[in-house]
Design a protein around this motif. Structure first.
Motif, PDB file in Angstrom:
ATOM      1  N   GLY A   9      -6.614  -1.612   0.728  1.00 27.73           N
ATOM      2  CA  GLY A   9      -6.325  -0.186   0.841  1.00 27.73           C
ATOM      3  C   GLY A   9      -7.151   0.475   1.930  1.00 27.73           C
ATOM      4  O   GLY A   9      -7.902  -0.185   2.670  1.00 27.73           O
ATOM      5  N   SER A  29      -4.637   5.159   1.071  1.00 29.70           N
ATOM      6  CA  SER A  29      -3.661   4.156   0.638  1.00 29.70           C
ATOM      7  C   SER A  29      -4.310   3.245  -0.398  1.00 29.70           C
ATOM      8  O   SER A  29      -5.477   2.861  -0.266  1.00 29.70           O
ATOM      9  N   VAL A  30      -3.540   2.910  -1.418  1.00 30.11           N
ATOM     10  CA  VAL A  30      -4.045   2.099  -2.529  1.00 30.11           C
ATOM     11  C   VAL A  30      -2.970   1.101  -2.951  1.00 30.11           C
ATOM     12  O   VAL A  30      -1.808   1.196  -2.540  1.00 30.11           O
ATOM     13  N   THR A  31      -3.362   0.150  -3.791  1.00 26.34           N
ATOM     14  CA  THR A  31      -2.380  -0.726  -4.429  1.00 26.34           C
ATOM     15  C   THR A  31      -2.188  -0.269  -5.867  1.00 26.34           C
ATOM     16  O   THR A  31      -3.040   0.439  -6.428  1.00 26.34           O
ATOM     17  N   GLU A  49      -4.384  -6.643  -0.729  1.00 30.66           N
ATOM     18  CA  GLU A  49      -4.868  -5.670   0.257  1.00 30.66           C
ATOM     19  C   GLU A  49      -5.998  -4.832  -0.351  1.00 30.66           C
ATOM     20  O   GLU A  49      -6.064  -4.658  -1.576  1.00 30.66           O
ATOM     21  N   LEU A  54       0.832  -1.202   0.000  1.00 29.07           N
ATOM     22  CA  LEU A  54       0.000   0.000   0.000  1.00 29.07           C
ATOM     23  C   LEU A  54       0.866   1.251   0.000  1.00 29.07           C
ATOM     24  O   LEU A  54       1.921   1.294   0.627  1.00 29.07           O
TER      25      LEU A  54
END
Length: 575
Positions: free
Chosen positions: A377, A400-402, A375, A278
């Motif tokens: 995020g 938060s991100v992938t 994940e 992330l």
């Protein structure tokens, strides 16, 4: 005479009693304990052997073998046959088959031990001549392309079960079902087949055909390695997809590992960082504010959204743009990647609507790609957003991100507003060659109107033609894209000084997108802006892909792509 007769009678009675006892005992065993002793005899004279199935193979979309099985040899010991155990342990330890203590302990305590599995070369003659030491046929999983597909494919353990990646996720399909056979055991312990004993044949595993194109994967790996070397970056991720179908054509994480020898690498390298790592997206996240503003008709394209001051205050915090500029229209806000404009636009949209568009793009939820460790995020709940958090979220901080989430968010724009589910498995084939499953594109939801997607495409074309993404430009091909430069957040609070993730996500050709490429460079040294580091890598990868026969006709129509070298004469900054 009479005494002798009595004694003789007693002997006869005694013998008859003893014989009677034995006959009764034998009858009892035959009738009442027959099952128990039959099982015991069977256990002593018959041994059940597990017959392992052939593990399914993994292919790329063009039939190139990515994971297969090869025959190997394994060195084993049958301690009962070894006469001088100490001497044997000493010889084995001298030739690198373990320490003397471990080998000697194993020989003393066990009836069978593995000395070394999957030998790369035959043991010396001195070892082969020892009675009780034997070479057995074994099998080994082999990955012909080594590091190339490691983060996707994963690897298997010594027991041939998947431990990472696709090998783990599809272990039940690839692994098949084991069989068994009973072997007769001679008094000396030698096993041999017997026609009267049962046998169950194993069922081979299924083969899996991926959407991955090994040729594109190779291009991405070689170009990413060059950039990491040139920038002394910590690592990088590049994902290539077909935005019209959701098929993943390439997914490369560096640094990587060789799945043929995974234990020689740090376990942290085993994970697929495209789906499990992330990070804060930075300016690539501005498509959320832009989409919401167009859909909700908050601004017209030519409306001035930032007066040119380049600064806004939220609470006690001053938010500034990276470089000075004049008044910016809505279109120019994306092209010049203004943080201040993003804050003002998000404020007009409102928290709840902004949150809905975040979720609609797929942020805060797993893509369900079908790989372990993905994940989802973090975007939080708008109820708990402070004014400052909402403001920074508009330009990609505080979320938060992938990498995969971001790539597929942009695919919704390329695909006229429709978000698709990522496809990694193209088909599943039985051991007999029958196709059991063929994937089809799966729409997750409609994120925006087709008209909105067309407007965003034009805006993102401007980013490449005259904005922060100029070094992604390829002469003759219209490209849409967005740069990003995000500060890396600390584990608890705040940001790491001087540590950034430089990114660029773009698709081509804009009229009929066939390729979407996401580039993410972790902690580049020197010039770290996405437009300077990530955009040129996008350009190189795209140029090489469209030179491939399968993609040349799809992307290039009435012109020939010329590989011209672009030397930046200025620093391109973006937020």
């Amino acid at each position: 005479m009479k005494g002798k007769g009595i004694k003789k009678g007693m002997v006869i009675v005694l013998l008859i009693s003893v014989w009677g006892f034995f006959f009764l005992r034998l009858g009892h065993i035959q009738i009442f304990r027959n099952g128990y002793y039959s099982k015991k005899s069977h256990k002593q004279s018959v041994k059940k052997i597990i017959v392992h199935p052939e593990r399914g193979k993994i292919f790329d979309r063009n039939g190139k073998l990515i994971a297969t099985n090869i025959k190997t040899k394994t060195l084993v010991a049958f301690p009962r046959k070894i006469k001088d155990k100490k001497k044997t342990a000493l010889i084995l330890s001298e030739h690198g088959y373990g320490s003397f203590d471990n080998v000697y302990r194993g020989i003393k305590r066990n009836n069978f031990i593995y000395l070394k599995r999957n030998l790369e070369k035959n043991p010396p003659k001195e070892i082969k001549e020892i009675e009780g030491i034997e070479l057995l046929q074994d099998r080994k999983r082999f990955y012909p392309y080594g590091i190339l597909c490691s983060s996707l494919i994963g690897f298997v353990g010594t027991e041939y079960s998947g431990l990472e990646g696709l090998e783990f996720e599809f272990d039940s399909l690839l692994g098949g079902k084991p069989g068994w056979s009973y072997l007769q055991k001679s008094p000396s312990g030698v096993l041999y087949p017997h026609p009267a004993l049962q046998v169950k044949s194993p069922k081979s595993g299924k083969d899996i055909v991926l959407t991955i194109d090994v040729d594109i994967q190779s291009i991405v790996l070689s170009e990413l390695e060059k950039v990491l070397d040139d920038t002394s970056a910590k690592g990088g991720i590049v994902i290539v997809i077909n935005p019209k179908t959701g098929e993943i054509l390439a997914m490369v994480n560096l640094p990587g590992y060789d799945p043929n020898h995974p234990l020689q690498y740090d376990k942290k390298l085993w994970i697929n960082r495209s789906i499990s790592e992330l990070f804060e997206p930075g300016s690539t996240f501005k498509i959320v504010a832009a989409t919401a503003a167009i859909e909700e008709k908050v601004f017209k394209l030519n409306d001035v959204v930032e007066t040119g001051e380049g600064v806004t205050i939220v609470g006690r915090v001053k938010i500034k743009d990276a470089e000075k500029h004049g008044p910016l229209t809505f279109v120019e806000f994306v092209q010049h990647s203004s943080n201040v404009a993003a804050v003002k636009i998000a404020k007009k949209i409102g928290k709840n609507k902004f949150y809905c568009y975040e979720r609609s793009f797929g942020f805060g939820a797993r893509t369900k790609i079908g790989l372990p460790g993905e994940e989802k995020g973090y975007i939080g709940n708008p109820i708990h957003w402070t004014p400052l958090k909402f403001a920074t979220m508009s330009f990609g901080q505080g979320v938060s991100v992938t990498a995969l989430q971001l790539v597929f968010a942009y695919s919704a724009i390329a695909n006229d507003g429709f978000l698709l589910k990522p496809l990694l498995v193209r088909s599943i084939i039985s051991s007999k060659g029958d196709t059991l499953y063929t994937s089809t594109s799966c729409m997750v939801r409609k994120v925006m109107k087709e008209e909105t997607a067309h407007i965003l495409k034009k805006i993102l074309v401007g980013v490449v033609n005259c904005g922060t993404g100029r070094f992604a430009k390829i002469d003759g091909i219209e490209i849409a894209g967005k740069t990003g430069t995000a500060e890396k957040s600390k584990p608890v609070i705040g940001y790491e000084k001087g540590e950034y993730i430089a990114s660029f996500i773009g698709f081509l050709p804009v009229q009929d997108p066939q390729l979407l490429i996401g580039v993410f460079i972790d902690e580049p040294k020197g010039l770290y802006w996405g437009g300077y580091v990530a955009a040129p890598l996008f350009r190189k990868v795209a140029q090489r892909i469209i030179c491939l026969e399968d993609y040349n006709n799809k992307v290039v129509s009435d012109f020939i792509v010329k590989s011209t070298k672009m030397e930046p004469n200025e620093t391109i900054k973006d937020n």
